[in-house]
Design an enzyme around this catalytic site. Structure first.
Site, PDB file in Angstrom:
ATOM      1  N   TYR A 180       0.833  -1.206   0.000  1.00 38.63           N
ATOM      2  CA  TYR A 180       0.000   0.000   0.000  1.00 38.63           C
ATOM      3  C   TYR A 180       0.871   1.261   0.000  1.00 38.63           C
ATOM      4  O   TYR A 180       0.674   2.177  -0.799  1.00 38.63           O
ATOM      5  CB  TYR A 180      -0.913  -0.015   1.231  1.00 38.63           C
ATOM      6  CG  TYR A 180      -1.770   1.228   1.385  1.00 38.63           C
ATOM      7  CD1 TYR A 180      -2.854   1.443   0.543  1.00 38.63           C
ATOM      8  CD2 TYR A 180      -1.492   2.177   2.373  1.00 38.63           C
ATOM      9  CE1 TYR A 180      -3.643   2.586   0.686  1.00 38.63           C
ATOM     10  CE2 TYR A 180      -2.281   3.316   2.521  1.00 38.63           C
ATOM     11  CZ  TYR A 180      -3.354   3.514   1.676  1.00 38.63           C
ATOM     12  OH  TYR A 180      -4.126   4.648   1.806  1.00 38.63           O
TER      13      TYR A 180
HETATM   14  N1  LIG Z   1      -9.466   5.452   5.514  1.00 34.54           N
HETATM   15  C1  LIG Z   1      -8.267   5.910   5.726  1.00 34.54           C
HETATM   16  O1  LIG Z   1      -7.760   5.941   6.862  1.00 34.54           O
HETATM   17  C2  LIG Z   1      -7.450   6.471   4.582  1.00 34.54           C
HETATM   18  C3  LIG Z   1      -6.308   7.205   4.882  1.00 34.54           C
HETATM   19  C4  LIG Z   1      -5.536   7.736   3.838  1.00 34.54           C
HETATM   20  C5  LIG Z   1      -5.926   7.521   2.540  1.00 34.54           C
HETATM   21  N2  LIG Z   1      -7.064   6.786   2.274  1.00 34.54           N
HETATM   22  C6  LIG Z   1      -7.431   6.629   0.876  1.00 34.54           C
HETATM   23  O2  LIG Z   1      -8.735   7.148   0.681  1.00 34.54           O
HETATM   24  C7  LIG Z   1      -9.312   6.540  -0.475  1.00 34.54           C
HETATM   25  C8  LIG Z   1     -10.740   6.167  -0.165  1.00 34.54           C
HETATM   26  O3  LIG Z   1     -10.730   5.210   0.866  1.00 34.54           O
HETATM   27  P1  LIG Z   1     -11.842   5.123   2.018  1.00 34.54           P
HETATM   28  O4  LIG Z   1     -11.117   5.242   3.309  1.00 34.54           O
HETATM   29  O5  LIG Z   1     -12.986   6.030   1.717  1.00 34.54           O
HETATM   30  O6  LIG Z   1     -12.253   3.585   1.922  1.00 34.54           O
HETATM   31  P2  LIG Z   1     -13.423   2.834   1.125  1.00 34.54           P
HETATM   32  O7  LIG Z   1     -14.729   3.176   1.722  1.00 34.54           O
HETATM   33  O8  LIG Z   1     -13.022   1.407   1.072  1.00 34.54           O
HETATM   34  O9  LIG Z   1     -13.335   3.481  -0.325  1.00 34.54           O
HETATM   35  C9  LIG Z   1     -12.525   2.984  -1.346  1.00 34.54           C
HETATM   36  C10 LIG Z   1     -13.340   2.965  -2.588  1.00 34.54           C
HETATM   37  O10 LIG Z   1     -12.519   2.552  -3.701  1.00 34.54           O
HETATM   38  C11 LIG Z   1     -13.234   1.576  -4.418  1.00 34.54           C
HETATM   39  N3  LIG Z   1     -12.340   0.667  -5.154  1.00 34.54           N
HETATM   40  C12 LIG Z   1     -11.493  -0.252  -4.637  1.00 34.54           C
HETATM   41  N4  LIG Z   1     -10.888  -0.939  -5.620  1.00 34.54           N
HETATM   42  C13 LIG Z   1     -11.368  -0.428  -6.776  1.00 34.54           C
HETATM   43  C14 LIG Z   1     -11.150  -0.735  -8.144  1.00 34.54           C
HETATM   44  N5  LIG Z   1     -10.343  -1.731  -8.522  1.00 34.54           N
HETATM   45  N6  LIG Z   1     -11.827  -0.027  -9.090  1.00 34.54           N
HETATM   46  C15 LIG Z   1     -12.679   0.955  -8.718  1.00 34.54           C
HETATM   47  N7  LIG Z   1     -12.937   1.303  -7.453  1.00 34.54           N
HETATM   48  C16 LIG Z   1     -12.289   0.606  -6.480  1.00 34.54           C
HETATM   49  C17 LIG Z   1     -14.015   0.808  -3.352  1.00 34.54           C
HETATM   50  O11 LIG Z   1     -15.080   0.058  -3.890  1.00 34.54           O
HETATM   51  P3  LIG Z   1     -15.408  -1.420  -3.267  1.00 34.54           P
HETATM   52  O12 LIG Z   1     -15.526  -1.247  -1.805  1.00 34.54           O
HETATM   53  O13 LIG Z   1     -16.656  -1.822  -3.938  1.00 34.54           O
HETATM   54  O14 LIG Z   1     -14.220  -2.256  -3.666  1.00 34.54           O
HETATM   55  C18 LIG Z   1     -14.493   1.951  -2.476  1.00 34.54           C
HETATM   56  O15 LIG Z   1     -15.664   2.542  -2.960  1.00 34.54           O
HETATM   57  C19 LIG Z   1      -8.388   5.374  -0.834  1.00 34.54           C
HETATM   58  O16 LIG Z   1      -7.605   5.754  -1.943  1.00 34.54           O
HETATM   59  C20 LIG Z   1      -7.494   5.207   0.386  1.00 34.54           C
HETATM   60  O17 LIG Z   1      -6.219   4.728   0.048  1.00 34.54           O
HETATM   61  C21 LIG Z   1      -7.822   6.256   3.262  1.00 34.54           C
END
Ligand SMILES: NC(=O)c1ccc[n+]([C@@H]2O[C@H](COP(=O)([O-])OP(=O)(O)OC[C@H]3O[C@@H](n4cnc5c(N)ncnc54)[C@H](OP(=O)(O)O)[C@@H]3O)[C@@H](O)[C@H]2O)c1
Length: 333
Positions: A180
């Protein structure tokens, strides 16, 4: 002396006020602007789609699965359009470009592409993992993001818009699950190159670096399952070297990490909204208390000190202790 102190304080205050004033200016005319957000069926993407819709933007909400799509449609205006997108599949990206193009009035272009979709991929130390674990992380978090950005560049140029890429605060300190973290470092590198390339083309490139938030991204139950999976997949010698006790401690560590996550997801959506609406957006948004306090302290420390502090929280494999090997990992004692 007092005069100098007062003068310096005035200069600092005027600078801060000017910065604040500049940051407050928005682009306006939201109803004429089109934005595409990836990863909208849950988490930050889902919240942002609703927020930008409520501000009057024309939102294309790209969803990976049907989870949450009905809820998103029910909670938003008729302007918001959902589409299916698998970011690791070039043909899915091509279809998304055609879909969006056919719904934007000629000559308008795209105002913002928000590359939010991402995966946590596999967890565990490097010798529990395989090439494929890294490939899957890079496929979604980097190559998918690069492909979609390249594909939407003509529309972004037409709209004199902006690309907003989701990274992570972990890139500031280089710790965490390596597939990651490697993929997010790559997002940073891509964004820096792109920002310069597009500088004179009227398209801005913005990066978000949030701390830990409680979303569907990596719930503690998934973390535990992923850790166990990687351990059981590792070669028998590797499993013996680390030992069951290591695994147990690592699983407990997952709960510790989970307790550090923030539930205030609006901090991230606010940063996203500023990146999309501000006349002068920042190149980077560091989001969250953990990111702005704990991580900030860590990344300004000398590397040897930062490593030493963080390594205190890393678990020693059983084999390291048996063989009497140095547990310092190259850090001078
Ligand atoms: N949560 C944290 O602490 C955190 C911190 C820093 C950065 N981020 C970043 O924030 C972003 C959003 O994450 P989130 O925390 O909101 O989590 P999340 O709710 O799991 O959102 C991630 C989204 O990306 C989609 N996704 C995953 N694989 C994909 C693919 N192959 N094609 C298209 N869509 C895809 C997921 O869909 P499905 O669930 O249907 O697979 C989900 O809707 C990510 O890039 C993550 O790295 C998160």
């Amino acid at each position: 002396m007092i005069l100098w102190v007062v003068l310096s304080a005035c200069i600092v205050m005027v600078t801060m006020f000017t910065k604040w004033l500049i940051g407050k200016q928005t682009v306006g005319n939201y109803g004429d602007r089109y934005v595409l957000i990836t990863g909208c069926n849950s988490g930050f993407g889902n919240l942002l789609a609703k927020r930008l819709d409520s501000l009057g933007f024309n939102v294309f909400a790209a969803c990976h699965s049907d989870n949450g799509v009905d809820e998103l449609n029910a909670a938003t205006s008729k302007r918001l359009v959902t589409l299916k997108l698998e970011i690791a599949d070039e043909s899915s990206i091509r279809s998304a470009v055609e879909f969006v193009k056919s719904r934007i009035p000629d000559g308008t272009g795209l105002w913002a592409l928000i590359n939010n979709a991402g995966t946590a991929a596999s967890l565990g130390p490097v010798d529990w993992l395989e090439r494929q674990d890294y490939a899957s992380a890079l496929d979604v978090n980097l190559l998918g993001l690069v492909d979609i950005t390249r594909s939407f560049l003509p529309l972004l140029r037409e709209g004199q818009g902006r690309v907003v890429n989701m990274s992570s605060i972990l890139t500031k300190v280089g710790m965490g699950p390596s597939p990651y973290v490697v993929s997010k470092y790559a997002v940073e590198g891509f964004s820096d190159c792109l920002r310069l390339e597009l500088f004179r083309q009227g398209v801005s490139v913005i990066v978000l670096q949030p701390g830990f938030y409680r979303t569907n991204f990596l719930p503690v139950e998934t973390m535990v399952v992923k850790y166990k999976q990687s351990f059981r997949h590792a070669h028998q010698d590797v499993q013996t070297f680390y030992g069951e006790e290591y695994l147990e401690k690592a699983l407990k560590h997952c709960h510790d990490i989970d307790s550090m996550t923030s539930s205030d997801l609006s901090q991230v959506t606010r940063a996203y909204v500023h990146a999309v609406t501000a006349r002068f957006p920042r190149a980077r948004y560091i989001v969250g208390r953990d990111a702005n306090i704990m991580f900030r302290v860590l990344w300004i420390l000398p590397l040897w000190m930062k490593d030493r502090l963080l390594a205190l929280h890393y678990i020693k494999p059983e084999g390291t202790q048996k063989n009497g090997q140095s547990a310092n990992g190259g850090i001078p004692s």
